[in-house]
Each structure stands twice: as structure tokens, then as C-alpha cells.
Design an enzyme around this catalytic site. Structure first.
Site, mmCIF file in Angstrom:
data_model
loop_
_atom_site.group_PDB
_atom_site.id
_atom_site.type_symbol
_atom_site.label_atom_id
_atom_site.label_comp_id
_atom_site.label_asym_id
_atom_site.label_seq_id
_atom_site.Cartn_x
_atom_site.Cartn_y
_atom_site.Cartn_z
ATOM 1 N N ASN A 157 -10.240 -0.578 0.195
ATOM 2 C CA ASN A 157 -8.781 -0.463 0.140
ATOM 3 C C ASN A 157 -8.283 -1.125 -1.148
ATOM 4 O OD1 ASN A 157 -6.029 -0.821 0.462
ATOM 5 N ND2 ASN A 157 -6.151 -1.407 2.607
ATOM 6 N N HIS A 168 -3.355 6.955 2.236
ATOM 7 C CA HIS A 168 -3.764 5.626 1.787
ATOM 8 C C HIS A 168 -5.131 5.317 2.396
ATOM 9 C CE1 HIS A 168 -4.047 1.434 1.072
ATOM 10 N NE2 HIS A 168 -3.788 1.078 2.313
ATOM 11 N N CYS A 179 0.810 -1.218 0.000
ATOM 12 C CA CYS A 179 0.000 0.000 0.000
ATOM 13 C C CYS A 179 0.847 1.275 0.000
ATOM 14 C CB CYS A 179 -0.960 -0.017 1.175
ATOM 15 S SG CYS A 179 -2.039 -1.451 1.148
HETATM 16 O O1 UT7 Z 1 -3.733 -1.414 3.605
HETATM 17 C C1 UT7 Z 1 -2.863 -1.846 4.600
HETATM 18 C C2 UT7 Z 1 -3.123 -1.130 5.859
HETATM 19 N N1 UT7 Z 1 -4.232 -1.743 6.524
HETATM 20 C C3 UT7 Z 1 -4.805 -1.135 7.540
HETATM 21 O O2 UT7 Z 1 -4.448 -0.028 7.865
HETATM 22 C C4 UT7 Z 1 -5.854 -1.856 8.328
HETATM 23 C C5 UT7 Z 1 -5.725 -1.492 9.769
HETATM 24 N N2 UT7 Z 1 -6.710 -2.188 10.607
HETATM 25 C C6 UT7 Z 1 -8.012 -1.852 10.617
HETATM 26 O O3 UT7 Z 1 -8.449 -1.029 9.846
HETATM 27 C C7 UT7 Z 1 -8.914 -2.506 11.654
HETATM 28 O O4 UT7 Z 1 -8.102 -3.162 12.599
HETATM 29 C C8 UT7 Z 1 -9.917 -3.513 11.035
HETATM 30 C C9 UT7 Z 1 -10.976 -2.769 10.233
HETATM 31 C C10 UT7 Z 1 -9.209 -4.506 10.151
HETATM 32 C C11 UT7 Z 1 -10.643 -4.274 12.143
HETATM 33 O O5 UT7 Z 1 -11.288 -3.339 13.016
HETATM 34 P P1 UT7 Z 1 -11.099 -3.484 14.594
HETATM 35 O O6 UT7 Z 1 -11.918 -2.417 15.211
HETATM 36 O O7 UT7 Z 1 -9.627 -3.476 14.883
HETATM 37 O O8 UT7 Z 1 -11.750 -4.878 14.885
HETATM 38 P P2 UT7 Z 1 -11.100 -6.138 15.602
HETATM 39 O O9 UT7 Z 1 -10.119 -6.813 14.730
HETATM 40 O O10 UT7 Z 1 -10.675 -5.719 16.975
HETATM 41 O O11 UT7 Z 1 -12.368 -7.070 15.758
HETATM 42 C C12 UT7 Z 1 -13.470 -6.716 16.618
HETATM 43 C C13 UT7 Z 1 -14.516 -7.790 16.527
HETATM 44 C C14 UT7 Z 1 -13.982 -9.194 16.674
HETATM 45 O O12 UT7 Z 1 -14.946 -9.966 17.363
HETATM 46 P P3 UT7 Z 1 -14.772 -10.275 18.944
HETATM 47 O O13 UT7 Z 1 -13.473 -10.999 19.054
HETATM 48 O O14 UT7 Z 1 -14.767 -8.933 19.604
HETATM 49 O O15 UT7 Z 1 -15.970 -11.093 19.263
HETATM 50 C C15 UT7 Z 1 -13.900 -9.691 15.258
HETATM 51 O O16 UT7 Z 1 -14.016 -11.104 15.154
HETATM 52 O O17 UT7 Z 1 -15.131 -7.738 15.233
HETATM 53 C C16 UT7 Z 1 -15.105 -9.033 14.645
HETATM 54 N N3 UT7 Z 1 -15.007 -8.873 13.196
HETATM 55 C C17 UT7 Z 1 -16.077 -8.736 12.418
HETATM 56 N N4 UT7 Z 1 -17.396 -8.723 12.689
HETATM 57 C C18 UT7 Z 1 -18.237 -8.540 11.657
HETATM 58 C C19 UT7 Z 1 -13.882 -8.813 12.446
HETATM 59 N N5 UT7 Z 1 -14.212 -8.642 11.145
HETATM 60 C C20 UT7 Z 1 -15.564 -8.587 11.113
HETATM 61 C C21 UT7 Z 1 -16.502 -8.437 10.073
HETATM 62 N N6 UT7 Z 1 -17.816 -8.409 10.384
HETATM 63 N N7 UT7 Z 1 -16.127 -8.265 8.785
#
Ligand code: UT7
Length: 330
Positions: free
Chosen positions: A282, A252, A109
Site C-alpha cells: 500500500n 486503491h 489514500c
Molecule cells: O490504505 C488505507 C486503507 N487501509 C485498509 O483498507 C486496510 C484495511 N484492513 C485490512 O486490510 C486488514 O484488516 C488487515 C490486513 C490490516 C488485517 O487483516 P485481518 O484479517 O483483519 O486481521 P486481524 O487484524 O483481525 O488480525 C488477525 C490476527 C490477530 O491475532 P489474534 O488476535 O487472532 O491472535 C493479529 O494479532 O492476526 C494477527 N496479526 C498478524 N499476524 C502475523 C496482525 N498482523 C499480523 C502480522 N503477522 N503482520
């Protein structure tokens, strides 16, 4: 280096959050509130990356008012090539840029910004006059469509910026910074699979192929909200630019929450933060030029505008550039 033209191309097929929720356990509400993404484009079999990147390249040439034969360089940032030997030469052939040397640059990215900065060095040295910098990715071919933590985030797209050598007074690359940290490589990978085949007795060779994209989202998020403000601060300080002088923040496009956090860190009003996450998600190396093209074509970005840009992602890699948009020189 002056930025004098841009163009983009996205696949026709758009997949909404709602549609994705029919495949994995997710919802429009979760994806929108956590990321700002509403839909993403996906390449069809008859329009792979080369075709998309070639369309973007043509559009940038037309915008700049250049002929393909005018190009000295095509630098294509991609991590999802049609050919591991290089996709840029295919684009060069497709658009008929017969005088241009064409090669790929891989930095996920951060790729477009790294490629733009790299092209800038050839132009500044006097080695070349005109270049096309392309950011293009088709990550839909590498995401695991059963992994809800990643498949909802990515989309396909391509965009290109036409840059040319210019006198110092018109320079549009006012400063840049680039960083890598391979010790955190495991946070975001699209790695070669570990499959081997017996060639001869006692000799085995690895079989080519890549595992789906894997990301530790939380770690990458923390990395982004720490390093992006830090690199932009370095850039603004080293160029003596107050954040209030910026017309646009062009980051990005990975997560709206990252865009908002970085803007808040510099007290940049949110209306000066460019975002098209809602439509495209993205698109990896394509996000920055895709967003630039949209904002140039709808008149938000005007000639002379000052833009702070930052790319970040796998590697881990990140960088920043302070840019001044020139627009077509006709
Ligand atoms: O391009 C390269 C650069 N990439 C980035 O900059 C990405 C950086 N990361 C992010 O943008 C975020 O970390 C994400 C959008 C990927 C995830 O958001 P988050 O607020 O960090 O969520 P999380 O990983 O802490 O997950 C929270 C909850 C989890 O459930 P539990 O364990 O709390 O029960 C996940 O299993 O959300 C769940 N979850 C989802 N639920 C519904 C994860 N993905 C999904 C989904 N739909 N698609």
C-alpha cells in the site's frame, strides 16, 4: 479533462515479507493470505519523496510529450511531505515547471483521486490547460517498524498523470463522487504528538512532531467493503454505465481481499481488476497512478478504455471516478 500521459518512480530497495519476518513476529504466509502483499519499496536517505515524485513527474511529461514549461498546475497528493509547507513546489523547481502553480493536497489514500478530480475542475472551467497530478507517499518514515499490524502493509512510491483541457466529446472524467466522515477519524491516524515546551512563564507551545501511523485494521476493512461498492454503485448509476461496460477496476491497493470483494459485488471478472499489491503493498496516495502507469506501459490499458476507480482511507475519506484513458495525443 483528458488523461494523456503517466509516469511513475519507485525506490530501488525492495523488502520482502520474509525479510520483515526477521524484524517482527510475522510470516510471508500470513501477509500474502491476509493482504496479497509480497514486498514493498522503501526510500533511501539519498532519494526522499521530492526526488521520487520529480522522477515520476518527468516520466509523465515525457509520456505525454510535454515540456515542463507547458504546465499550469502541479497538484501533489501526499500525506508524508518532505516539507509541511508543501512538497509540490520542490517538485516544480526540480523539473523546471516555472509557469505552474504547485501545491499539496492531503487526503491520505483518497488523495490522488481527490487531486485528479480537483485538477479536472480547473481544466473544465478554462482557468488552466495542462496539469500534472502526482500521488506520492513515503509512509516508511511514519510506520512503527515494531508494529506488525501496520508495518507489513505500507511501502513508498510516486506516480503522476498528465491531464489537459479538452472538448466535451473527449472528456475522460465521466463522473465522480467524494466523501468524508471525520467522526471515524480515529480508525486511521498519523497524528500530531502531544508534547509541549515552556516558552515563557505560563505560556507553553506544542512541539511539532507526529506519532507513528495507527490503524484499526478491521474497522477500516469493514468501512472499505461497505463504502467502496456503494460509491461505485452511485457513480455507475449516475452515469448510466453498466458494470459490464468497464474495461478495468482500478481501486486503491490496500488489500487483495478488498479488491476481490468489490469485483465480486459487481460481477467483474478478476482478470479485469488491476492489482500490483504483490510488488509494492500500500503506497497510499501513489497506489492508483502507480497501478495505472504499470497497466498503460505494459499495454493492458488501451486508449479509450473505461476505468472505474475508487480511493479510500484515512479521514475517513473515500471517493470514486469513472475515467476514460486517452493516452498521448501525438
Ligand atoms: O490504505 C488505507 C486503507 N487501509 C485498509 O483498507 C486496510 C484495511 N484492513 C485490512 O486490510 C486488514 O484488516 C488487515 C490486513 C490490516 C488485517 O487483516 P485481518 O484479517 O483483519 O486481521 P486481524 O487484524 O483481525 O488480525 C488477525 C490476527 C490477530 O491475532 P489474534 O488476535 O487472532 O491472535 C493479529 O494479532 O492476526 C494477527 N496479526 C498478524 N499476524 C502475523 C496482525 N498482523 C499480523 C502480522 N503477522 N503482520
Amino acid at each position: 479533462m483528458a488523461l494523456v500521459g503517466c509516469g511513475s518512480a519507485v525506490p530501488a530497495i525492495s523488502v520482502s515479507n520474509q525479510q520483515l519476518s526477521e524484524r517482527v513476529d510475522t510470516s510471508d504466509e500470513w501477509i500474502r493470505t491476509r493482504t496479497g502483499i509480497g514486498a514493498r519499496r522503501i526510500c533511501s536517505a539519498d532519494e526522499p519523496l521530492t526526488a521520487l515524485a520529480s522522477r515520476a513527474a518527468q516520466a509523465a511529461l515525457e509520456h505525454a510529450g510535454w515540456a515542463a514549461e507547458d504546465l499550469d498546475l502541479i497538484l501533489m497528493a501526499t500525506s508524508s511531505p518532505d516539507d509541511l509547507f508543501g512538497t509540490a513546489p520542490r517538485v516544480q523547481g526540480a523539473i523546471g515547471a516555472r509557469h505552474a502553480v504547485a501545491f499539496d493536497l492531503t487526503a491520505a489514500c483518497s488523495g490522488f483521486l481527490f487531486a485528479l478530480i480537483t485538477a479536472g475542475q480547473y481544466l473544465r472551467s478554462g482557468a488552466m490547460r495542462r496539469a500534472l497530478v502526482i500521488g506520492a507517499d513515503q509512509l516508511s518514515r511514519w510506520v512503527d517498524w515494531d508494529d506488525r499490524t501496520t508495518c507489513v502493509l505500507f511501502g513508498d512510491g510516486a506516480a503522476a498523470v498528465a491531464v489537459e483541457a479538452c472538448p466535451d466529446a473527449q472528456n475522460g472524467l465521466l463522473g465522480f463522487r467524494m466523501h468524508s466522515d471525520g467522526s471515524r477519524n480515529g480508525c486511521l491516524t498519523l497524528a500530531q504528538t502531544d508534547t509541549h515546551t515552556d516558552v515563557l512563564g505560563g505560556v507553553s507551545a506544542q512541539v511539532g512532531g507526529f506519532a507513528p501511523l495507527r490503524m484499526n485494521g478491521q474497522e477500516v476493512y469493514k468501512f472499505a467493503v461497505r463504502e467502496v461498492p456503494a460509491v461505485l454503485k452511485e457513480l455507475l448509476e449516475s452515469t448510466g454505465t453498466p458494470a459490464s461496460d468497464l474495461n478495468w477496476l482500478l481501486l486503491h491497493q490496500a488489500n487483495q481481499r478488498i479488491l476481490d470483494a468489490v469485483a465480486d459485488r459487481f460481477a467483474i471478472p478478476h482478470e479485469r481488476v488491476l492489482s500490483n499489491l504483490a510488488s509494492y503493498g500500500n503506497t497510499s496516495a501513489a497506489t492508483i497512478p502507480l497501478m495505472l502507469d504499470e497497466a498503460v506501459k505494459d499495454g493492458r490499458v488501451q486508449p479509450g478504455d473505461l476505468i472505474a476507480s475508487s480511493g479510500f482511507g484515512a479521514g475517513l475519506s473515500w471517493g470514486g471516478a469513472l475515467l476514460r484513458w486517452a493516452g498521448p495525443q501525438r
